[in-house]
Design a protein around this motif. Sequence first.
Motif, PDB file in Angstrom:
ATOM      1  N   GLN A 164       0.806  -1.223   0.000  1.00  0.00           N
ATOM      2  CA  GLN A 164       0.000   0.000   0.000  1.00  0.00           C
ATOM      3  C   GLN A 164       0.839   1.273   0.000  1.00  0.00           C
ATOM      4  OE1 GLN A 164      -2.813  -0.993   3.271  1.00  0.00           O
ATOM      5  NE2 GLN A 164      -4.416  -0.303   1.876  1.00  0.00           N
ATOM      6  N   PHE A 165       1.894   1.306   0.799  1.00  0.00           N
ATOM      7  CA  PHE A 165       2.701   2.531   0.874  1.00  0.00           C
ATOM      8  C   PHE A 165       3.299   2.871  -0.486  1.00  0.00           C
ATOM      9  CE2 PHE A 165       6.792   4.716   1.672  1.00  0.00           C
ATOM     10  CZ  PHE A 165       6.295   5.867   2.275  1.00  0.00           C
ATOM     11  N   GLN A 166       3.856   1.871  -1.169  1.00  0.00           N
ATOM     12  CA  GLN A 166       4.435   2.113  -2.492  1.00  0.00           C
ATOM     13  C   GLN A 166       3.363   2.541  -3.505  1.00  0.00           C
ATOM     14  OE1 GLN A 166       5.055  -0.485  -0.464  1.00  0.00           O
ATOM     15  NE2 GLN A 166       6.954  -1.569  -1.031  1.00  0.00           N
ATOM     16  N   ILE A 167       2.174   1.956  -3.379  1.00  0.00           N
ATOM     17  CA  ILE A 167       1.085   2.329  -4.286  1.00  0.00           C
ATOM     18  C   ILE A 167       0.715   3.790  -4.101  1.00  0.00           C
ATOM     19  CG2 ILE A 167      -1.348   1.952  -4.848  1.00  0.00           C
ATOM     20  CD1 ILE A 167      -0.943  -0.985  -4.040  1.00  0.00           C
ATOM     21  N   TYR A 168       0.560   4.226  -2.859  1.00  0.00           N
ATOM     22  CA  TYR A 168       0.208   5.621  -2.600  1.00  0.00           C
ATOM     23  C   TYR A 168       1.302   6.572  -3.086  1.00  0.00           C
ATOM     24  CZ  TYR A 168      -3.687   4.012   0.301  1.00  0.00           C
ATOM     25  OH  TYR A 168      -4.847   3.433   0.741  1.00  0.00           O
ATOM     26  N   GLN A 169       2.558   6.153  -2.954  1.00  0.00           N
ATOM     27  CA  GLN A 169       3.658   6.969  -3.453  1.00  0.00           C
ATOM     28  C   GLN A 169       3.549   7.158  -4.968  1.00  0.00           C
ATOM     29  OE1 GLN A 169       7.243   4.949  -1.957  1.00  0.00           O
ATOM     30  NE2 GLN A 169       7.709   6.780  -0.776  1.00  0.00           N
ATOM     31  N   GLN A 170       3.274   6.072  -5.681  1.00  0.00           N
ATOM     32  CA  GLN A 170       3.173   6.160  -7.138  1.00  0.00           C
ATOM     33  C   GLN A 170       1.956   6.972  -7.566  1.00  0.00           C
ATOM     34  OE1 GLN A 170       4.063   2.599  -9.522  1.00  0.00           O
ATOM     35  NE2 GLN A 170       4.675   1.583  -7.633  1.00  0.00           N
ATOM     36  N   LEU A 171       0.864   6.830  -6.846  1.00  0.00           N
ATOM     37  CA  LEU A 171      -0.331   7.615  -7.169  1.00  0.00           C
ATOM     38  C   LEU A 171      -0.075   9.103  -6.936  1.00  0.00           C
ATOM     39  CD1 LEU A 171      -3.142   5.358  -5.671  1.00  0.00           C
ATOM     40  CD2 LEU A 171      -2.720   5.822  -8.089  1.00  0.00           C
ATOM     41  N   ALA A 172       0.657   9.419  -5.870  1.00  0.00           N
ATOM     42  CA  ALA A 172       0.989  10.824  -5.602  1.00  0.00           C
ATOM     43  C   ALA A 172       1.874  11.386  -6.701  1.00  0.00           C
ATOM     44  CB  ALA A 172       1.676  10.947  -4.245  1.00  0.00           C
ATOM     45  N   ALA A 173       2.820  10.576  -7.180  1.00  0.00           N
ATOM     46  CA  ALA A 173       3.681  11.035  -8.267  1.00  0.00           C
ATOM     47  C   ALA A 173       2.878  11.285  -9.530  1.00  0.00           C
ATOM     48  CB  ALA A 173       4.764   9.982  -8.539  1.00  0.00           C
ATOM     49  N   ARG A 174       1.864  10.458  -9.776  1.00  0.00           N
ATOM     50  CA  ARG A 174       1.007  10.659 -10.943  1.00  0.00           C
ATOM     51  C   ARG A 174       0.259  11.986 -10.829  1.00  0.00           C
ATOM     52  NH1 ARG A 174       3.419   7.060 -12.862  1.00  0.00           N
ATOM     53  NH2 ARG A 174       2.681   5.136 -13.820  1.00  0.00           N
ATOM     54  N   GLU A 175      -0.227  12.301  -9.626  1.00  0.00           N
ATOM     55  CA  GLU A 175      -0.985  13.538  -9.423  1.00  0.00           C
ATOM     56  C   GLU A 175      -0.119  14.773  -9.652  1.00  0.00           C
ATOM     57  OE1 GLU A 175      -4.214  14.038  -8.836  1.00  0.00           O
ATOM     58  OE2 GLU A 175      -4.503  11.894  -9.125  1.00  0.00           O
ATOM     59  N   ALA A 176       1.194  14.622  -9.424  1.00  0.00           N
ATOM     60  CA  ALA A 176       2.108  15.761  -9.587  1.00  0.00           C
ATOM     61  C   ALA A 176       2.437  16.037 -11.038  1.00  0.00           C
ATOM     62  CB  ALA A 176       3.389  15.513  -8.805  1.00  0.00           C
ATOM     63  N   LEU A 177       2.094  15.119 -11.929  1.00  0.00           N
ATOM     64  CA  LEU A 177       2.387  15.324 -13.341  1.00  0.00           C
ATOM     65  C   LEU A 177       1.469  16.382 -13.944  1.00  0.00           C
ATOM     66  CD1 LEU A 177       2.842  11.632 -14.527  1.00  0.00           C
ATOM     67  CD2 LEU A 177       4.629  13.346 -14.186  1.00  0.00           C
TER      68      LEU A 177
END
Length: 241
Positions: free
Chosen positions: A53-66
């Motif tokens: 879950q932690f890694q998933i949330y990190q990747q989702l946050a990176a997507r939002e920053a694009l």
Amino acid sequence: MTALVVGDLELELRRSERRRSPEITVERDGRLTLAAPAAASPEALTRFVEAKQFQIYQQLAAREALPPAPAPRQFVDGAGFPYLGRSYRLLLVPDQNVPVKLTGGRFQMRRADASRREAGGAAGAAETAEAHMIRWYSAHARPWLTARVERYAGRIRVTPGGLTVRDLGYRWGSCGKGGRLYFHWKTILLPPRLIEYVVVHELVHLREPHHGAMFWQRVERVIPDWAERREALREVGRRIW
């Protein structure tokens, strides 16, 4: 069961007889997919997702920053269209022998075809401007990708079972039955170094179906700066079309 819900995460579930371990992918639009062995139980998959879950949330946050996805393409004089990492202006012409061509550093399209972007889709009688453009990209992607596949296949020691260019949704490439490679037509819009990363990525999958340590080691043997290219692909890919 086609989806797995874990807390506030919903993952599209894709089972495969070939797969030996589960893998989570964060798609370019933020969707989550979970590739899983055919026999994996829902309980085991839930535990796997919870551990990630932690890694998933990190990747989702990176997507939002694009940057946000680009606005729909406008087929007007001077509009820019990408091809192999460069932007070419569109010139509308009264008539020519093909719907689209690249000549003199410009894309040329018949004015009548450009005006069918909305009306053609509604009436279904004529191809839209976007359809003509996608057809041109697809036709030019095939030989370009084929040449790169042939260049790298020997180094990776694989023999692909063919190559298809089509719309793959939010995936740049995939492998199918018999070792057939599939590439999104949009790959031809990218800079060559990023397309080559996609090509090598899919070729390595013919030897290593999962994104484990050995997979990335094989990619690195061919493209030492693969991580840099992957990150650039993530940033460029969202706004390429």
